[in-house]
Motif scaffolding. Structure first.
Motif, PDB file in Angstrom:
ATOM      1  N   ILE A 162      -6.072   7.007  -6.573  1.00 17.32           N
ATOM      2  CA  ILE A 162      -5.484   7.687  -7.728  1.00 17.32           C
ATOM      3  C   ILE A 162      -5.385   6.755  -8.929  1.00 17.32           C
ATOM      4  N   LEU A 163      -4.856   5.545  -8.720  1.00 15.46           N
ATOM      5  CA  LEU A 163      -4.589   4.655  -9.852  1.00 15.46           C
ATOM      6  C   LEU A 163      -5.860   4.196 -10.570  1.00 15.46           C
ATOM      7  N   ARG A 173       0.852  -1.188   0.000  1.00 15.07           N
ATOM      8  CA  ARG A 173       0.000   0.000   0.000  1.00 15.07           C
ATOM      9  C   ARG A 173       0.891   1.243   0.000  1.00 15.07           C
ATOM     10  N   MET A 174       0.597   2.151  -0.884  1.00 17.65           N
ATOM     11  CA  MET A 174       1.417   3.352  -1.005  1.00 17.65           C
ATOM     12  C   MET A 174       0.524   4.580  -1.008  1.00 17.65           C
ATOM     13  N   GLU A 175       1.117   5.683  -0.605  1.00 17.48           N
ATOM     14  CA  GLU A 175       0.441   6.969  -0.608  1.00 17.48           C
ATOM     15  C   GLU A 175       1.348   8.006  -1.253  1.00 17.48           C
ATOM     16  N   LEU A 176       0.722   8.922  -1.953  1.00 18.45           N
ATOM     17  CA  LEU A 176       1.447  10.016  -2.591  1.00 18.45           C
ATOM     18  C   LEU A 176       1.382  11.236  -1.665  1.00 18.45           C
ATOM     19  N   SER A 214      -1.621  14.150   1.522  1.00 20.35           N
ATOM     20  CA  SER A 214      -1.381  12.787   1.030  1.00 20.35           C
ATOM     21  C   SER A 214      -2.646  12.251   0.379  1.00 20.35           C
ATOM     22  N   TRP A 215      -2.429  11.439  -0.654  1.00 26.42           N
ATOM     23  CA  TRP A 215      -3.515  10.781  -1.374  1.00 26.42           C
ATOM     24  C   TRP A 215      -3.157   9.305  -1.520  1.00 26.42           C
ATOM     25  N   SER A 216      -4.101   8.453  -1.286  1.00 23.20           N
ATOM     26  CA  SER A 216      -3.873   7.013  -1.412  1.00 23.20           C
ATOM     27  C   SER A 216      -3.860   6.613  -2.890  1.00 23.20           C
ATOM     28  N   LEU A 217      -2.919   5.739  -3.233  1.00 21.02           N
ATOM     29  CA  LEU A 217      -2.865   5.236  -4.605  1.00 21.02           C
ATOM     30  C   LEU A 217      -4.074   4.360  -4.936  1.00 21.02           C
ATOM     31  N   ASN A 218      -4.756   3.844  -3.930  1.00 17.23           N
ATOM     32  CA  ASN A 218      -5.979   3.079  -4.179  1.00 17.23           C
ATOM     33  C   ASN A 218      -7.061   3.935  -4.812  1.00 17.23           C
ATOM     34  N   LEU A 276      -7.000   7.105 -12.658  1.00 13.99           N
ATOM     35  CA  LEU A 276      -6.103   7.307 -13.796  1.00 13.99           C
ATOM     36  C   LEU A 276      -6.316   6.232 -14.853  1.00 13.99           C
ATOM     37  N   TRP A 277      -6.551   5.010 -14.414  1.00 17.82           N
ATOM     38  CA  TRP A 277      -6.792   3.900 -15.345  1.00 17.82           C
ATOM     39  C   TRP A 277      -8.055   4.150 -16.173  1.00 17.82           C
ATOM     40  N   LEU A 278      -9.144   4.533 -15.535  1.00 20.37           N
ATOM     41  CA  LEU A 278     -10.394   4.791 -16.254  1.00 20.37           C
ATOM     42  C   LEU A 278     -10.277   6.020 -17.149  1.00 20.37           C
ATOM     43  N   ALA A 279      -9.570   7.046 -16.683  1.00 20.92           N
ATOM     44  CA  ALA A 279      -9.400   8.234 -17.509  1.00 20.92           C
ATOM     45  C   ALA A 279      -8.581   7.923 -18.762  1.00 20.92           C
TER      46      ALA A 279
END
Length: 399
Positions: A123-124, A75-78, A117-121, A127-130
């Motif tokens: 963001i990704l 789990r990562m966060e930006l 901070s923003w969770s990659l759960n 971004l994938w749908l966009a």
């Protein structure tokens, strides 16, 4: 996030399979015809489309088999702050938020700004749908406008062209034929339209034999519903827009689409007819004007990169096998590789599978509870009383 991890797993497996089949293509073409790859690409594209579907949620009663190898994704966060900039960290590495203390307003102006901070759960997947939406619009919007202008500025074909077209339609056994139009907006014969197919010709300056080859080629595309085939490829490429190997799969599938259609045109023909058909393809190269094309269309001329393979396939070795064994083997190896590993985020544990013994125990406990209920015991008592005082001789009395 689970759907994206599943899509990523299938994208890696099928992309690797596509790359391997592309490397082995010269070796396999010596023995098998391109028809087996035509089916392989379609099945792989369908698997890419179905990758994000959570089948265990659609059928929760079915036991879910756990793959032997599970890769844990952290789990990562930006995190963003003016002092540290942009950093990618785990949530556990984030500094705990301290309790707010009364701070003087004069000191608060000099205090460092709190990091965001923003969770990659979150963001990704966004971004994938966009990316999928942008890719679909890019591939469809411009070509769709081009096809609309080409059909609007088209005219009906001449009598001789219509006569050859109708003869070929009846020969191929097509009940519903596409519309036949002539448009200067296209530089090669092209089939467009999913629901209302239309065959657009750049002109009518063809000889009768050359015109027959052109029309037969495009009618074979229409008869096999190749526009829907290309729609599946386009949708799979849109879902997996981040994987360059999926672009390779789509490119190879479109090339094999034209190769298999050429095989249908020259099936059972002699060498002189094949040579004449090859000359028609070469003449299509000289007609090119560099006009734009539609993503959902078939072209008599597929490009200079594909033309060499098409000519070699037409004039090359005959008697190659269909390749059913190669098709089944390629799909079996791909599915086996996909079932050997899975992607899961750290901290997530799969639900325990429901076995047959556990289900039978639950059903037995529920049935035992019903037997011990007062309502059921009262019903059995009343039924026993009625049977005990029933005149049994009346059962054998026949009037």
């Amino acid at each position: 996030m689970e759907q994206m991890l599943d899509a990523l797993k299938w994208s890696v497996v099928i992309g690797g399979a596509a790359a391997l089949l592309t490397l082995l293509k010269p070796l396999l073409d010596r023995r098998y015809s391109p028809r087996w790859r035509y089916g392989v690409w379609l099945v792989m594209a369908a698997l890419l489309l179905l990758a994000p579907v959570r089948w265990e949620r659609l059928a929760p009663r079915l036991p879910a088999a756990e793959p032997p190898v599970v890769i844990q994704v952290p789990r990562m966060e930006l995190r963003f702050s003016r002092e540290e900039g942009i950093a990618l960290q785990r949530p556990a590495e984030m500094e705990p938020v301290q309790s707010a203390a009364p701070v003087d307003r004069a000191d608060s102006a000099c205090a460092p700004e709190a990091a965001r901070s923003w969770s990659l759960n979150q963001i990704l997947p966004a971004l994938w749908l966009a990316g999928a939406a942008v890719y679909a619009v890019y591939r469809l919007l411009g070509p769709a406008l081009f096809v609309r202008r080409a059909r609007r500025r088209s005219r009906g074909a001449g009598e001789e062209t219509v006569r050859v077209f109708e003869e070929l339609r009846r020969e191929l056994g097509m009940r519903r034929a596409p519309a036949l139009r002539v448009s200067a907006r296209v530089d090669s014969p092209v089939m467009v339209g999913l629901c209302r197919p239309c065959l657009l010709l750049p002109g009518e300056d063809y000889g009768e034999r050359e015109l027959g080859f052109v029309l037969r080629h495009e009618l074979c595309h229409c008869r096999r519903h190749d526009l829907w085939y290309k729609l599946v490829l386009l949708a799979a490429n849109a879902v997996h827009w981040f994987n360059p190997l999926v672009y390779l799969l789509a490119r190879e599938a479109e090339a094999d689409l034209e190769l298999t259609c050429d095989d249908l045109v020259v099936r059972g023909a002699d060498s002189e007819t094949k040579r004449a058909y090859s000359e028609t393809l070469l003449a299509a190269v000289r007609r090119q004007k560099g006009l734009s094309r539609s993503a959902l269309s078939t072209h008599f001329y597929g490009g200079k990169a594909v033309m060499k393979d098409r000519l070699g396939n037409i004039l090359g070795k005959r008697g190659r096998r269909w390749g059913v064994l190669a098709l089944v083997l390629a799909l079996a190896v791909t599915l086996a590789c996909a079932c050997t590993f899975g992607l899961r985020q750290e901290g997530e544990t799969p639900p325990p599978p429901e076995t047959a013994e556990e289900l039978s125990t639950e059903e037995l406990a529920r049935f035992q509870e019903q037997l011990n209920s007062p309502e059921y015991n009262g019903f059995l008592t009343r039924m026993y009383t009625d049977v005990r005082y029933l005149p049994l001789d009346a059962l054998f009395y026949d009037g």
